[in-house]
Design an enzyme around this catalytic site. Structure first.
Site, PDB file in Angstrom:
ATOM      1  N   ALA A  60      44.345  74.889  36.463  1.00 29.68           N
ATOM      2  CA  ALA A  60      43.602  73.897  37.225  1.00 29.68           C
ATOM      3  C   ALA A  60      42.164  74.362  37.403  1.00 29.68           C
ATOM      4  O   ALA A  60      41.900  75.411  37.981  1.00 29.68           O
ATOM      5  CB  ALA A  60      44.253  73.687  38.592  1.00 29.68           C
ATOM      6  N   GLN A 103      43.499  71.354  32.682  1.00 37.80           N
ATOM      7  CA  GLN A 103      43.863  70.580  33.852  1.00 37.80           C
ATOM      8  C   GLN A 103      42.658  70.533  34.796  1.00 37.80           C
ATOM      9  O   GLN A 103      42.092  71.575  35.131  1.00 37.80           O
ATOM     10  CB  GLN A 103      45.062  71.206  34.571  1.00 37.80           C
ATOM     11  CG  GLN A 103      45.601  70.368  35.716  1.00 37.80           C
ATOM     12  CD  GLN A 103      46.728  71.063  36.460  1.00 37.80           C
ATOM     13  OE1 GLN A 103      46.503  72.074  37.127  1.00 37.80           O
ATOM     14  NE2 GLN A 103      47.943  70.533  36.334  1.00 37.80           N
ATOM     15  N   TYR A 185      47.578  68.853  46.370  1.00 39.88           N
ATOM     16  CA  TYR A 185      46.130  68.928  46.250  1.00 39.88           C
ATOM     17  C   TYR A 185      45.525  67.532  46.433  1.00 39.88           C
ATOM     18  O   TYR A 185      46.231  66.569  46.732  1.00 39.88           O
ATOM     19  CB  TYR A 185      45.751  69.607  44.938  1.00 39.88           C
ATOM     20  CG  TYR A 185      46.295  71.026  44.880  1.00 39.88           C
ATOM     21  CD1 TYR A 185      45.944  71.959  45.865  1.00 39.88           C
ATOM     22  CD2 TYR A 185      47.187  71.426  43.888  1.00 39.88           C
ATOM     23  CE1 TYR A 185      46.465  73.243  45.848  1.00 39.88           C
ATOM     24  CE2 TYR A 185      47.709  72.713  43.867  1.00 39.88           C
ATOM     25  CZ  TYR A 185      47.347  73.622  44.847  1.00 39.88           C
ATOM     26  OH  TYR A 185      47.878  74.884  44.834  1.00 39.88           O
ATOM     27  N   ARG A 233      49.586  65.060  35.891  1.00 40.73           N
ATOM     28  CA  ARG A 233      50.725  65.732  36.532  1.00 40.73           C
ATOM     29  C   ARG A 233      50.852  65.177  37.934  1.00 40.73           C
ATOM     30  O   ARG A 233      49.872  65.114  38.673  1.00 40.73           O
ATOM     31  CB  ARG A 233      50.536  67.251  36.580  1.00 40.73           C
ATOM     32  CG  ARG A 233      51.595  67.950  37.448  1.00 40.73           C
ATOM     33  CD  ARG A 233      51.594  69.452  37.289  1.00 40.73           C
ATOM     34  NE  ARG A 233      52.347  69.834  36.093  1.00 40.73           N
ATOM     35  CZ  ARG A 233      52.848  71.060  35.892  1.00 40.73           C
ATOM     36  NH1 ARG A 233      52.673  72.007  36.790  1.00 40.73           N
ATOM     37  NH2 ARG A 233      53.512  71.333  34.791  1.00 40.73           N
TER      38      ARG A 233
END
Length: 366
Positions: A60, A103, A185, A233
């Site tokens: 990420a 990501q 998140y 995702r």
């Protein structure tokens, strides 16, 4: 003899993967204080890129400095971030043909924390932490500093940040982008009614809570090359009563499917410390199984997938189109080799390692 389904090609919106094993994004908390990749990332990603998996997705990467989980998180919000990432990618690509994705995400209220090996607690402002942002002033834990509720201008800036990072990802030659809307998140925080208590167009109804995710997907899809996949995702459930759940996830997935989303990666949890779940082998695969029944785009399953026969069963039965491994790949960075050996398939290996092929497994390395 037919190849095991796990080792057959998979196409994601024009990108052909040699097999159906994806290496999940895994935060390393090892960037410098400006979010730049370091030598650790070259070693780490280089190692994984020699594994024989079909796809490697980089951890990420924050679209803004305040979107980092820790001060050691990787970012893709500055020229220096881009240059550091370019150096790592150049080294990895010189020795591996594996497709590489990235990501993109923002940690929201779960930002400004210590690295896990330091305890993972929220950093105070005096200790180098920063003011976090979220849909609403609801902290992840009651004893944490409340996040600042985002204004509409903040939301526009967030969208612009994702677009700018996507443009950088394109310049870096990434084969794929995965948007991070899972694990509590920021994008997940907008989706869940537990963390999103807004009363404007980004809160309240399911349609409103999904709005920012769909707008960011559309914006990233518009600037990233049409022949390269953009996927997502999500967490299939908060595992907390009254929170985000599988039915809402299906509604979101259908909306993304209609917009041309290239794949969906189905994880779970991370939004609320009260989550109640039973962790065991394949414990999140039911999310993928349901998605396969509802949408057309490829579905990726995760969740304690550790054994080759287990992974083969998931894709052979049609529960998912591919599997993604994270901790299992760190524990065994040659997992695809060992899976191919066990299932009777062949897999790519670098020329420098060809001599390691066991004499009883002729053809393992293609």
């Amino acid at each position: 003899m037919a190849s095991p389904k796990l080792f057959t090609p998979l196409e994601l919106a024009g990108l052909e993967l040699a097999n159906r094993i994806m290496i999940s994004p895994m935060c390393q908390y090892s960037a410098d204080e400006h979010g730049n990749m370091t030598d650790w990332h070259t070693i780490h990603l280089g190692n994984l890129a020699l594994s024989g998996a079909g796809l490697l997705v980089i951890e990420a990467s924050a679209v803004a400095p305040e979107g980092r989980i820790t001060p050691g998180d990787v970012g893709l919000y500055s020229d220096a971030n881009e240059q550091a990432m370019a150096r790592t990618l150049e080294a990895v690509r010189a020795h591996s043909p594996m497709p590489i994705g990235i990501q993109l995400g923002h940690a929201g209220r779960k930002a400004s924390c210590q690295a896990p090996w330091e305890g993972g607690a929220q950093l105070s402002l005096e200790a180098g932490g920063w003011q976090t942002v979220a849909p609403s002033e609801v902290p992840y834990q009651d004893d944490q500093r409340p996040p600042r509720a985002m204004t509409l201008d903040d939301i526009e800036a967030l969208k612009a940040g994702f677009v700018a990072s996507a443009r950088r990802a394109d310049r870096l030659g990434f084969d794929l982008i995965e948007l991070h809307a899972a694990h509590g998140y920021l994008l997940h925080e907008f989706l869940s009614p537990l963390s999103n208590q807004r009363d404007d167009q980004y809160g309240g109804s399911l349609e409103n809570r999904m709005r920012i995710v769909l707008e960011i997907f559309d914006a990233v899809r518009e600037v990233f090359p049409a022949d390269k996949p953009v996927g997502i995702r999500i967490s299939g459930s908060d595992w907390v009563e009254g929170g985000w759940d599988l039915a809402q996830s299906v509604t979101l997935a259908k909306a993304l499917d209609a917009r041309g989303c290239s794949f969906i990666d189905c994880s779970g949890g991370g939004l609320d410390p009260r989550q109640a779940l039973d962790v065991g082998p394949s414990y999140q695969v039911p999310f993928a199984r349901r998605m396969k029944q509802e949408i057309a785009m490829p579905v990726i399953a995760v969740g304690l997938i550790t054994e080759p026969e287990q992974a083969e069963g998931i894709v052979f039965s049609g529960e998912a189109d591919a599997v993604a491994l994270a901790r299992g790949m760190l524990f065994d960075p040659r997992w695809p080799w060992h899976a191919a050996a066990k299932l009777g398939a062949s897999v790519h290996a670098p020329k420098q390692y060809l001599r390691s092929q066991p004499h009883t497994l002729k053809g393992l390395f293609g």
